[in-house]
Design an enzyme around this catalytic site. Structure first.
Site: not given
Lengths: 462, 381
Positions: A325-327, A462
């Site tokens: 989800w962060h990247g 993000f």
């Protein structure tokens, strides 16, 4: 538009605030907050307002369906369609190139030679955040946790509320539902002091602490191959505090802005570097995300039920997806896997770990988090491997500009993050002395902002 | 209540000002009570024209004891050192780049890295790049500077990056008139001038949306043009100005050679070239500096001047750092013609390759020891 820019502080915010409190009806305030949310978002790239509007309409319509129908099949449809639409948009804009690149690498690894184009896609700011807003709304409506709103503008206010739009916190509808419904009768004077106080504390976290740390961390990591062991540790410790104060500062400012408009946004960071073990860390770091992952992924996967092995599997899946989800990069996946492993290991040795002195556990947990940030910060595995080698394979030298200044800033940041109070620990009622302190802090922050271009928040990516 | 509000306002102003000063001290090493309060304080005038004021500093712009931007240098060039002087205007002096990221500083790193690894490593053990540029410096002023100041530094190479639109100003550039007396140091009391004012002024500009800023620029240009006679404005490239540029550039090449250094000419570039040209709004921003020419004429003149530079380099057997094709695109420019960190890095890369190739071509013999055309030969009849 950034919270730490003059255009936001001296144009957008005052106009939004004055007009909002001049309007009297609930509906007018919803409409105004929706408009300002789109202006705030469109200031970056107006084209992507359409994307947010589309996502809003799909989820709102599905919410109406959930409110109307009791038939399980129809309700399921109202659950699945908006989630698929939202995740498809997220997948396209955020993960399409990641998928293409990974496929290319796999094909290349298998010995074939296929040319796959790199897609020219711009990642819309905040898409990860507002996608979560709409998904949590739909799931909560489906579960009957909330009653879906029939008011389109109430819903669009929730999705496009500028304070939480581009970098969170991921606020669930139920958390601000009461405040949204009472927005027409909100008391301006009740929350203004608390709001201003939170906002200034957040500004100090971002402008004074995070950006000061960035002044030595960014150049050092830009030339990371030249760093010695001490230099690498200084850079990574600096980055750990920079990331925390940057994101925590944004969240604190968002809370303050929420108060200014009569909306109470929940805490997103509870001094995570004071945590004593990996579970504790995830109860304190980016609370809104970790609680979403828990409620909408880990528990539906089975959570703690079904035996230890299944629990470990569920933990790993949750953390892997949390990492992704962060990247859109494998380094984020490894970062998620690393924290998943820490959580599993902690469950295995919890009794022995908890017997250690508090200071030892806090320091050890902090160092484990710092090692994790290597994968989070690295642009590729080569960089991560180099940084880790430099951290644990001693080399002499320092190679950091202004090391004394860097050490001084690190000490100040370390004290605040590991010992001092966070924004929610502080008192926000105004006294004369507190007024003086806030005035001085605001003046210092504005002077620093005025002296440079506003630096973007790290979590915007993000 | 009013009393408390006044106390808070005074406290706010004091802390704001104090923070500006402390930040300047930490970021740039500027003394808390420095008398230099603007970029123009860095420039002084004396009998030899305009030059940098020794040891002056304003924000990130720090001049050394010689009056050039960058680290201290010995007037006497150390043995085994290749000394490169960069001359020009604000593009070379550096406006928007971070500290030490203006192209002369990056050029030093690049030349050092490749020269010391290359064929000349036995001849040169060190590389110094002296940034002798100042904002607004014109070709005739550079000639004076070369004669009176740069020559004393015994450079091996002098790189010149031009700013041709200066020739579209009200009057074509002439050499800065000699001042009767050296401009005095700023008064000590100016140390009390509020630094917060400059910061607030620059931030105030960002409060206006781009379209309003463009409208204001257009109005300003229209106001200047309105007061002038018909035909005053250049609506096509003024050939006589282009010839002046040609003549002055050839004089600079001659003046560089007279110092004993080898000249290197750079082609000029701007943000309107390549596949992603800057916006029309940006062109209005440029036009505001040269209201005598339309935006289209500025661009056309800049392009014509580039051809002149190539001609002069060829005629005078001067090394050419062809910046224009290599430095393009939005990431290279902070405005219409000034560089970002990465733009400056790209400029430095091209210049470094040119200098190193030149040094190696001449067998590591630099400057006047090479056979070169005389000034008379370089100047057109």
């Amino acid at each position: 538009m950034l919270f730490n820019s003059f255009i936001f502080l001296f144009a957008f915010l005052p106009v939004t605030y004055v007009v909002f409190w001049t309007l009297r009806s609930t509906r007018a305030r919803y409409v105004w907050l929706t408009i300002t949310g789109y202006v705030f978002y469109g200031y970056w790239n107006p084209k992507f307002c359409l994307l947010m509007a589309f996502s809003t309409l799909v989820s709102y319509t599905a919410g109406l369906g959930l409110a109307k129908w009791t038939d399980p099949r129809r309700r399921k449809l109202c659950l699945v369609v908006p989630i698929v639409v939202d995740l498809a948009l997220l997948a396209f804009f955020k993960y399409a190139n990641f998928a293409v690149d990974t496929t290319r690498q796999v094909i290349h690894f298998l010995g074939a030679d296929v040319t796959l184009p790199h897609l020219n896609i711009i990642l819309p700011v905040g898409i990860s955040f507002y996608t979560f807003h709409t998904i949590t709304y739909i799931v909560d409506s489906y579960r009957g946790v909330i009653r879906p709103t029939r008011n389109l503008f109430e819903f669009s206010t929730y999705v496009s509320l500028f304070s939480q739009l581009v970098a969170g916190p991921i606020v669930r509808f139920r958390q601000i539902e009461e405040d949204l419904e009472n927005i027409g009768t909100a008391d301006r004077t009740r929350w203004i002091r608390v709001g201003v106080s939170f906002f200034i504390v957040g500004l100090v976290e971002k402008v004074v602490v995070a950006d000061s740390l960035a002044a030595f961390v960014d150049p050092a990591l830009a030339r990371y191959t030249e760093l010695s062991t001490l230099g690498t540790w200084l850079a990574m410790l600096g980055y750990s505090f920079q990331l925390y104060f940057d994101f925590s500062g944004y969240s604190t400012m968002a809370v303050g802005l929420g108060y200014l408009f009569g909306i109470r946004i929940p805490q997103n960071f509870n001094s995570p570097y004071k945590s004593l073990d990996p579970s504790d860390f995830w109860r304190r770091w980016h609370i809104s995300l970790s609680s979403c992952l828990r409620d909408y992924l880990y528990i539906p996967l089975g959570g703690n039920r079904g035996g230890e092995l299944k629990m470990y599997r569920n933990l790993m899946i949750t953390m892997l997806i949390g990492g992704l989800w962060h990247g859109a990069a494998w380094t984020f996946v490894v970062w998620g896997a690393y924290h998943g492993m820490l959580l599993v290991l902690y469950r295995l040795v919890a009794r022995q770990w908890d017997a250690l002195p508090v200071v030892t556990r806090q320091l050890a947990m902090f160092l484990l988090a710092v090692i994790g940030w290597v994968f989070f910060r690295a642009t590729d595995f080569g960089m991560a491997a180099t940084l880790l080698r430099q951290m644990f394979w001693p080399t002499t030298g320092l190679n950091v500009a202004e090391p004394l200044l860097a050490a001084g800033m690190l000490s100040m940041a370390a004290w605040w993050a590991m010992v001092g109070p966070n924004a929610f620990d502080m008192r926000h009622e105004w006294s004369w002395r507190r007024g003086l302190a806030l005035t001085a802090a605001a003046a210092a922050c504005l002077a620093i902002i005025a002296g440079s271009r506003p630096s973007p928040f790290l979590y915007f990516q993000f | 209540m009013l009393g408390r509000a006044v106390v808070l306002a005074v406290l706010f102003a004091l802390v704001f000002e104090l923070t500006c000063r402390v930040e300047d001290l930490i970021r740039y090493g500027t003394p808390m009570f420095s008398p230099y309060t603007s970029q123009s304080d860095l420039i002084m005038r004396d009998a030899n024209g305009a030059r940098g004021r020794p040891n002056a500093r304003f924000q990130k712009w720090v001049l050394n004891a010689v009056g050039t931007r960058g680290p201290e240098i010995a007037r006497q060039k150390p043995a085994g050192t290749l000394r490169v002087v960069t001359a020009g205007a604000s593009e070379t002096f550096g406006l928007y780049e971070s500290t030490d990221r203006e192209y002369p500083r990056q050029l030093e790193d690049s030349v050092r890295a490749s020269l010391i690894r290359g064929a000349c490593r036995e001849t040169f053990h060190n590389v110094e790049v002296v940034n002798a540029a100042l904002p607004g410096m014109s070709l005739p002023t550079v000639v004076l500077d070369l004669q009176h100041r740069i020559a004393t530094l015994a450079p091996d190479y002098v790189v010149y990056y031009p700013t041709p639109p200066q020739y579209l100003d009200e009057e074509a550039p002439g050499s800065t008139p000699a001042a009767r007396a050296t401009s005095p140091e700023p008064q000590a009391t100016r140390a009390l001038y509020p630094r917060s004012a400059a910061r607030l002024r620059s931030q105030a500009k960002t409060l206006l949306p781009e379209f309003i800023q463009t409208a204001l620029r257009r109005r300003e240009v229209d106001r200047v043009v309105k007061d002038r006679p018909d035909g005053w404005r250049f609506t096509r490239v003024p050939e006589e100005r282009l010839e002046m540029f040609d003549r002055d550039l050839r004089r600079v090449v001659g003046a560089i050679r007279a110092t004993g250094a080898a000249p290197v000419l750079a082609t000029n570039t701007n943000a309107f070239l390549g596949s992603q040209p800057a916006s029309a709004d940006m062109l209005y921003a440029w036009e505001r500096f040269y209201p005598r020419a339309t935006g289209e004429v500025i661009l056309a003149f800049d392009a014509s001047a580039r051809a002149v530079i190539r001609d002069v380099a060829r005629d005078s057997v001067t090394a050419l750092a062809d910046i224009e094709p290599a430095v393009r695109g939005p990431s290279a420019f902070a405005d219409f013609s000034h560089f970002t960190d990465s733009g400056a890095g790209a400029v430095a890369g091209v210049m470094a390759r040119t200098i190193v190739a030149e040094a190696e071509r001449t067998g590591c013999v630099t400057g006047s020891r090479q056979p070169v055309p005389t000034t008379a030969q370089v100047l057109r009849p």
